[in-house]
Design a protein around this motif. Structure first.
Motif, PDB file in Angstrom:
ATOM      1  N   GLY A  24     -10.025  -1.903 -11.292  1.00 27.03           N
ATOM      2  CA  GLY A  24      -9.233  -2.411 -10.177  1.00 27.03           C
ATOM      3  C   GLY A  24      -9.271  -3.921 -10.183  1.00 27.03           C
ATOM      4  O   GLY A  24      -9.700  -4.531 -11.158  1.00 27.03           O
ATOM      5  N   GLY A  25      -8.833  -4.522  -9.106  1.00 24.57           N
ATOM      6  CA  GLY A  25      -8.844  -5.968  -9.054  1.00 24.57           C
ATOM      7  C   GLY A  25      -8.253  -6.516  -7.787  1.00 24.57           C
ATOM      8  O   GLY A  25      -7.983  -5.779  -6.843  1.00 24.57           O
ATOM      9  N   LYS A  26      -8.028  -7.811  -7.808  1.00 22.94           N
ATOM     10  CA  LYS A  26      -7.522  -8.535  -6.640  1.00 22.94           C
ATOM     11  C   LYS A  26      -5.993  -8.495  -6.610  1.00 22.94           C
ATOM     12  O   LYS A  26      -5.344  -8.571  -7.643  1.00 22.94           O
ATOM     13  CB  LYS A  26      -8.014  -9.978  -6.685  1.00 22.94           C
ATOM     14  CG  LYS A  26      -9.526 -10.085  -6.584  1.00 22.94           C
ATOM     15  CD  LYS A  26      -9.970 -11.539  -6.695  1.00 22.94           C
ATOM     16  CE  LYS A  26     -11.470 -11.662  -6.559  1.00 22.94           C
ATOM     17  NZ  LYS A  26     -12.195 -11.400  -7.785  1.00 22.94           N
ATOM     18  N   PRO A  27      -5.440  -8.424  -5.378  1.00 18.64           N
ATOM     19  CA  PRO A  27      -3.975  -8.388  -5.259  1.00 18.64           C
ATOM     20  C   PRO A  27      -3.341  -9.738  -5.557  1.00 18.64           C
ATOM     21  O   PRO A  27      -3.936 -10.794  -5.310  1.00 18.64           O
ATOM     22  CB  PRO A  27      -3.749  -7.993  -3.803  1.00 18.64           C
ATOM     23  CG  PRO A  27      -4.986  -8.412  -3.088  1.00 18.64           C
ATOM     24  CD  PRO A  27      -6.104  -8.301  -4.081  1.00 18.64           C
ATOM     25  N   GLU A  28      -2.140  -9.686  -6.088  1.00 23.75           N
ATOM     26  CA  GLU A  28      -1.314 -10.878  -6.210  1.00 23.75           C
ATOM     27  C   GLU A  28      -0.611 -11.066  -4.877  1.00 23.75           C
ATOM     28  O   GLU A  28      -0.559 -10.146  -4.054  1.00 23.75           O
ATOM     29  CB  GLU A  28      -0.316 -10.700  -7.360  1.00 23.75           C
ATOM     30  CG  GLU A  28      -1.010 -10.613  -8.711  1.00 23.75           C
ATOM     31  CD  GLU A  28      -0.059 -10.427  -9.876  1.00 23.75           C
ATOM     32  OE1 GLU A  28       1.150 -10.206  -9.663  1.00 23.75           O
ATOM     33  OE2 GLU A  28      -0.548 -10.482 -11.016  1.00 23.75           O
ATOM     34  N   SER A  29      -0.070 -12.226  -4.637  1.00 26.31           N
ATOM     35  CA  SER A  29       0.579 -12.558  -3.363  1.00 26.31           C
ATOM     36  C   SER A  29       1.614 -11.501  -2.985  1.00 26.31           C
ATOM     37  O   SER A  29       2.510 -11.188  -3.773  1.00 26.31           O
ATOM     38  CB  SER A  29       1.244 -13.926  -3.470  1.00 26.31           C
ATOM     39  OG  SER A  29       1.864 -14.254  -2.254  1.00 26.31           O
ATOM     40  N   GLY A  30       1.460 -10.928  -1.785  1.00 25.17           N
ATOM     41  CA  GLY A  30       2.413  -9.958  -1.269  1.00 25.17           C
ATOM     42  C   GLY A  30       2.264  -8.555  -1.820  1.00 25.17           C
ATOM     43  O   GLY A  30       3.055  -7.674  -1.473  1.00 25.17           O
ATOM     44  N   GLU A  31       1.281  -8.308  -2.646  1.00 21.04           N
ATOM     45  CA  GLU A  31       1.111  -7.004  -3.299  1.00 21.04           C
ATOM     46  C   GLU A  31       0.268  -6.074  -2.422  1.00 21.04           C
ATOM     47  O   GLU A  31      -0.768  -6.473  -1.900  1.00 21.04           O
ATOM     48  CB  GLU A  31       0.411  -7.238  -4.646  1.00 21.04           C
ATOM     49  CG  GLU A  31       0.423  -6.083  -5.588  1.00 21.04           C
ATOM     50  CD  GLU A  31      -0.147  -6.481  -6.949  1.00 21.04           C
ATOM     51  OE1 GLU A  31       0.510  -6.175  -7.944  1.00 21.04           O
ATOM     52  OE2 GLU A  31      -1.231  -7.085  -7.003  1.00 21.04           O
ATOM     53  N   SER A  32       0.693  -4.829  -2.282  1.00 22.64           N
ATOM     54  CA  SER A  32      -0.073  -3.843  -1.521  1.00 22.64           C
ATOM     55  C   SER A  32      -1.287  -3.393  -2.331  1.00 22.64           C
ATOM     56  O   SER A  32      -1.351  -3.600  -3.551  1.00 22.64           O
ATOM     57  CB  SER A  32       0.803  -2.621  -1.210  1.00 22.64           C
ATOM     58  OG  SER A  32       1.065  -1.881  -2.400  1.00 22.64           O
ATOM     59  N   ALA A  33      -2.238  -2.767  -1.657  1.00 21.16           N
ATOM     60  CA  ALA A  33      -3.429  -2.264  -2.347  1.00 21.16           C
ATOM     61  C   ALA A  33      -3.044  -1.241  -3.425  1.00 21.16           C
ATOM     62  O   ALA A  33      -3.583  -1.263  -4.536  1.00 21.16           O
ATOM     63  CB  ALA A  33      -4.397  -1.648  -1.346  1.00 21.16           C
ATOM     64  N   ALA A  34      -2.104  -0.353  -3.109  1.00 18.12           N
ATOM     65  CA  ALA A  34      -1.676   0.653  -4.088  1.00 18.12           C
ATOM     66  C   ALA A  34      -1.006  -0.006  -5.289  1.00 18.12           C
ATOM     67  O   ALA A  34      -1.289   0.342  -6.445  1.00 18.12           O
ATOM     68  CB  ALA A  34      -0.738   1.661  -3.438  1.00 18.12           C
TER      69      ALA A  34
END
Length: 120
Positions: A24-34
Motif C-alpha cells: 500500500g502507500g500514501k495517496p496522491e492529491s485528491g485520491e481516495s483510499a481505494a
C-alpha cells in the motif's frame, strides 16, 4: 490485507528497510483510499484489482515501522487477488507469505503485527 488459500498474509519489504508490512502507500492529491490501494498494488507488486475486489476493514493506527516517533494511520481493505501472483517492483525489495507461526524470523511492522497477523 491479502491472504492466500492457506490463510497466510502477504507482506512486503521496501528497499533499504527491515520491516515487512502490507502493500500500500500514501495517496496522491485528491485520491481516495481505494484508488490509492489499487494504484499501489499495481505499482508495487503487479497485482491488478478493482474497487469490487476490495472490502473495507476500517481505519487503523499503529507506530510507523520505518519512521521512529511517527504513527501510521491506515485505511485497510481485504483484497481478493484471485489467482494473481505478486511480483516485487518499484520500491519493493521482497515479498513473503506469512502466518503467526513462521513470522518469528522476520521483523513485522507494528500495524500488521498488532491487527492482522494474529487473525490469519
Amino acid at each position: 490485507m491479502i491472504t492466500d488459500g492457506a490463510g497466510r498474509l502477504l507482506l512486503v519489504r521496501k528497499a533499504g528497510t527491515t520491516a515487512f508490512m502490507q502493500p500500500g502507500g500514501k495517496p496522491e492529491s485528491g485520491e481516495s483510499a481505494a484508488a490509492t490501494l489499487i494504484r499501489e498494488l499495481a505499482e508495487e507488486i503487479g497485482v491488478r484489482v478493482t474497487e469490487d475486489d476490495l472490502t473495507s476493514l476500517g481505519e487503523f493506527v499503529a507506530p510507523a515501522a520505518n519512521e521512529p516517533g511517527f504513527r501510521v494511520v491506515a485505511d485497510v481493505f481485504r483484497v481478493d487477488i484471485g489467482s494473481q501472483q505478486p511480483v516485487t517492483d518499484a520500491e519493493i525489495e521482497a515479498h513473503r507469505w506469512v502466518d503467526a507461526t513462521d513470522s518469528a524470523d522476520i521483523e513485522i511492522a507494528p500495524l500488521a503485527a498488532a491487527y492482522f497477523l494474529p487473525t490469519v
